[in-house]
Design an enzyme around this catalytic site. Structure first.
Site: not given
Lengths: 396, 428
Positions: B178, B318, B329, B350, B355, B414
């Site tokens: 991501c 993010h 975050e 997002k 996403h 990830f």
């Protein structure tokens, strides 16, 4: 721009059908051992299965091993070997700032699960709903992570503690070329001091095999060395894990590390594939490097795949150099993303030994040899697209 | 050697963005996207691409307008990318039609043979026995589908873009999960700083919403299953956040050295002034509980840009909307920004576009550049129930005019991938 800095190869991790580690590989190559092939596993298509490896030795936690599919285990293991070879395994200070660039494929399917689902879908009158249900019940939650391209890097971070940075390149042979090119360029320009670069490929997997079969790209039946006269088209897939520790010479000297070889240059190219294009473009690409090598002490290690017409065109281009030639795929098989890094690793072993390995019998292009050997040009022409070249030199 | 005003404080070429292009579930093109984004609209809807019977999550931010036949993730990713690249290249006016004067860095989703292809093979296997390896190979060999081979090669998307737009050299396909889109920009930034090229084309694209991808993320408990209504599902930083919403799209940015841009009279949309990364060795899907890699990547980016946290006016989060991501975050930005963290606006695109996975870092960098250009911050929508554990100014629900000269854009993925970009307006 500041003057370019020297890039040394200070660690190699290599596992394949020929075994584990630099010395066993070199010994078998020099002795001209026959390649390890299997044409029973996949209906006559030839693969080079991985030698027996005790994965516990580099991936001690079974829990970690379970979270990986074979290609990730192969790569994580080879990465550990490279870090040990460079003398930095477990050195948290260095690993904490070691950059990582990996050339990876994607997904490795669980064939048992897939074939069972396919069998049941065939007999269902509501196949779409059944597929949804079966995916939810049959897929292991962690399978996804075992398939994700960047999770080879992720596993290396977790198992070996390499966390300076982490980038994964994809896209078949070219990914291996670009990984080494970018890592070398970053070190040369002072953007990186030390990098772990490599790749892994598992030949014993159905999904990528099937994809290559769609385009008639694989060799079936009897193994024939690359560049042998009248060889049928097609490559033989190889299980390979290969990692290199690249380091600025100043960084290596400060920590007292010995170089195996110097990675002098990597060129990446994108030939527009038309009949004749590989010969013309490779002639020009190799020609650029011929100006940088001493032809009396140099050789070519080719990563030619055996796919035609590219391989015959490459042979013609390499013959023009007058240098001795060896095709690594005739020994290891073709490791796709891992092919070029494997070529660079073997080239480093060759210049360190100061000699080339044994020629393949009955392959005229391999008849010449040279001693002492100080420089190797590694050529890579992908099975479909993606080309490159590397120059590896003796340091002393 | 470039003139001094075109070098940064470390003596490296300043790198500017001179063209951007974007496709999301909100629409095509930066104007359409920007107006909807600042209006607080959501692009999330029920999935119609494939049957969702029995699936926990039935919503996504798919981009459905381009094909009226079933296509692979590779074809979709390519189609989104070429629209975005066309827009970016046209805006930059950097070249003739087929000759981009630099390399291509293209973040693409990993692709593999998809279920429709496997099912087509299985349909021709011997019906008298279960589908097995031998039969699948036999049928594959008899079918001869070179078009499938190319479609299921990961390098094909970038290869096709390179051919169409005439980028130089071997295109690089990449994935850092991501964070991929941000990594593509980072690679371009570094190549220009090394002096390898004057320009680079950086792309992130993702068209991989298919049934298995959805199930895989669902099995990892990463997705929101607040299906009704779809547009309310993505709720980053809210107390009731329950996962991210998968989405598609592409972002493309033309980067070039400021010297090169100025020499040809190009319009500068903004500057990529720094980038930082740090990998995490804690877990395959979770961040270190101490937030060290997230903090480290933001600090590395600020150091690379030679700025202090006080000089950052906005954070493009993010902000996936998973319980874990948003918590971590917050830990990260709180550590980097200290007491000031409550005053720095931070919002999550997002919440509206979902996403976009591989594309997210590129798309959100583009939206951050637009934020700076328009001096207007897109909101975090669906912010109804604040999470007291995350006391941030998330620009709740409504866009806001603000002075934004410099911002950061975070991307976490990830596999322990963390990338942070520092973006600024055109240098005075």
């Amino acid at each position: 721009m500041a003057a370019e800095r020297d890039t040394w190869i200070t660690g190699i991790g290599l596992i394949s059908s020929l075994g584990e580690g630099s010395e066993p590989h070199w010994k078998r190559l020099v002795e001209g051992d026959a390649p390890v092939v299997d044409n029973k596993l996949f209906s006559g298509y030839i693969v080079h299965p991985l030698a027996k490896i005790d994965f516990d030795r580099q991936i001690p936690k079974k829990g970690d091993q379970r979270q990986m599919e074979p290609w990730q285990r192969i790569g994580t293991y080879a990465a550990g070997l490279a870090l040990s070879d460079a003398g930095i395994a477990g050195n948290a200070e260095i690993l904490g700032r070691t950059d990582m660039i990996i050339a990876a494929a994607g997904g490795e399917r669980d064939t048992k699960v897939d074939t069972a689902i396919l069998t049941d879908l065939r007999g269902s009158n509501q196949p779409d709903a059944l597929l949804n249900a079966r995916l939810q019940s049959d897929l292991r939650p962690t399978l996804f992570l075992a398939q994700l391209s960047n999770l080879l890097a992720g596993n290396i971070s977790i198992v070996h503690g390499v966390v300076g940075s982490s980038r994964t390149f994809m896209g078949e042979e070219g990914a291996g070329v670009s990984a080494l090119k970018v890592a070398q360029a970053r070190i040369a320009a002072g953007q990186s001091e030390i990098s772990l670069v490599g790749s892994a490929y598992n030949s014993e997997r159905l999904d990528t095999l099937v994809n290559h079969i769609f385009n008639n790209l694989l060799l079936k039946g009897e193994f024939v060395p690359v560049f042998a006269p009248n060889r049928p088209t097609g490559f033989t897939t190889a299980s390979v894990g290969v990692f290199l520790v690249l380091e600025s010479s100043s960084h290596a000297q400060r920590r007292g590390a010995q170089p195996i070889a110097r990675l002098a240059r990597v060129r990446a190219a994108n030939f527009r594939r038309q009949p004749g294009a590989v010969e013309a473009a490779l002639t020009s690409l190799v020609g650029d490097s011929m100006a940088e090598v001493d032809a009396t002490a140099a050789a070519v290690i080719s990563m030619a795949t055996g796919v035609e017409p590219a391989t015959s065109e490459e042979a013609r281009a390499l013959t023009k150099t007058g240098l001795p030639v060896r095709a690594l795929a005739s020994r290891l098989g073709h490791g796709v993303e891992a092919a070029f890094p494997a070529g660079i690793a073997v080239a480093a072993l060759a210049v360190k030994a100061g000699r080339l390995f044994a020629p393949m019998p009955n392959v005229p292009i391999e008849e010449k040899t040279v001693t002492p050997l100080r420089q190797v040009i590694v050529t890579c022409v992908g099975h479909w697209r993606g080309e490159g070249l590397g120059v590896v030199e003796a340091v002393h | 050697m470039a003139a001094k005003e075109y070098l940064d404080s470390a003596g490296r070429p300043v790198v500017a963005a001179t063209g951007i292009g974007v496709v999301t579930s909100l629409g095509q093109g930066k104007e359409d996207n920007w107006s909807k984004l600042t209006a607080g609209q959501s692009g999330i809807h029920y999935i119609t691409r494939f049957p969702t019977d029995g699936l926990r999550t039935r919503i996504a931010g798919t981009v459905d307008s381009l094909f009226d036949r079933p296509v692979t993730a590779s074809e979709l990713s390519h189609a989104f990318a070429r629209l975005a690249v066309r827009e970016a290249v046209a805006e930059s006016a950097i070249n003739g039609k087929h000759e981009f004067p630099g390399p291509l860095f293209c973040a693409v989703p990993p692709v593999e043979i998809e279920w429709p292809a496997w099912r087509a093979l299985a349909a021709e296997c011997d019906p008298a026995k279960p589908v097995d390896v031998e039969e699948l190979i036999r049928v594959a060999a008899s079918k001869r589908r070179p078009d499938w081979h190319v479609n299921f090669l990961i390098g094909a998307v970038a290869e096709r873009l390179a051919e169409e737009f005439g980028t130089r050299g071997l295109p690089i396909s990449l994935s850092t999960a991501c964070a991929s889109g941000a990594s593509a920009i980072q690679l371009g930034l570094e190549a220009i700083r090394r002096g390898e090229c004057d320009a680079a084309l950086c792309v992130g694209t993702d068209g991989s919403v298919h049934e298995e991808a959805l199930v895989r993320f669902s099995l990892l408990s990463a997705l929101s299953d607040s299906n009704d209504p779809p547009e309310a599902a993505a709720k980053p930083f809210s107390k009731n956040r329950d996962g991210f919403v998968m989405a598609e799209g592409a972002g493309a940015i033309v980067l070039e050295s400021l010297a090169h841009a100025k020499a040809r009279g190009a319009r500068v949309l903004g500057v990529i002034s720094g980038c930082g990364e740090m990998a995490d060795s804690f877990h395959r899907t979770r961040s270190s509980p101490d937030g060290k890699p997230i903090i480290g990547c933001m600090k590395n980016a600020l150091v690379d840009a030679a700025v202090t946290p006080e000089q950052i006016d906005y954070i493009n989060a993010h902000g996936t909307g998973t319980p874990e991501n948003d918590k971590m975050e917050h830990v990260g930005v709180a550590a980097v920004f200290g007491e000031r963290v409550k005053q720095v606006p931070i919002s999550s695109n997002k919440s509206m576009i979902g996403h976009t996975l591989t594309a997210a870092g590129a798309i959100e960098t583009i939206f951050t550049l637009l934020t700076i250009a328009h001096q207007r911050i897109p909101p975090t929508i669906n912010y109804k129930i604040p999470d007291p554990a995350i006391p941030l100014d998330v620009v709740p629900n409504v866009a806001r005019d603000a002075k934004v000269h410099r911002a950061i854009s975070n991307s976490f993925g990830f596999g322990g991938q963390n990338v942070c970009l520092v973006l600024a307006g055109e240098p005075a």
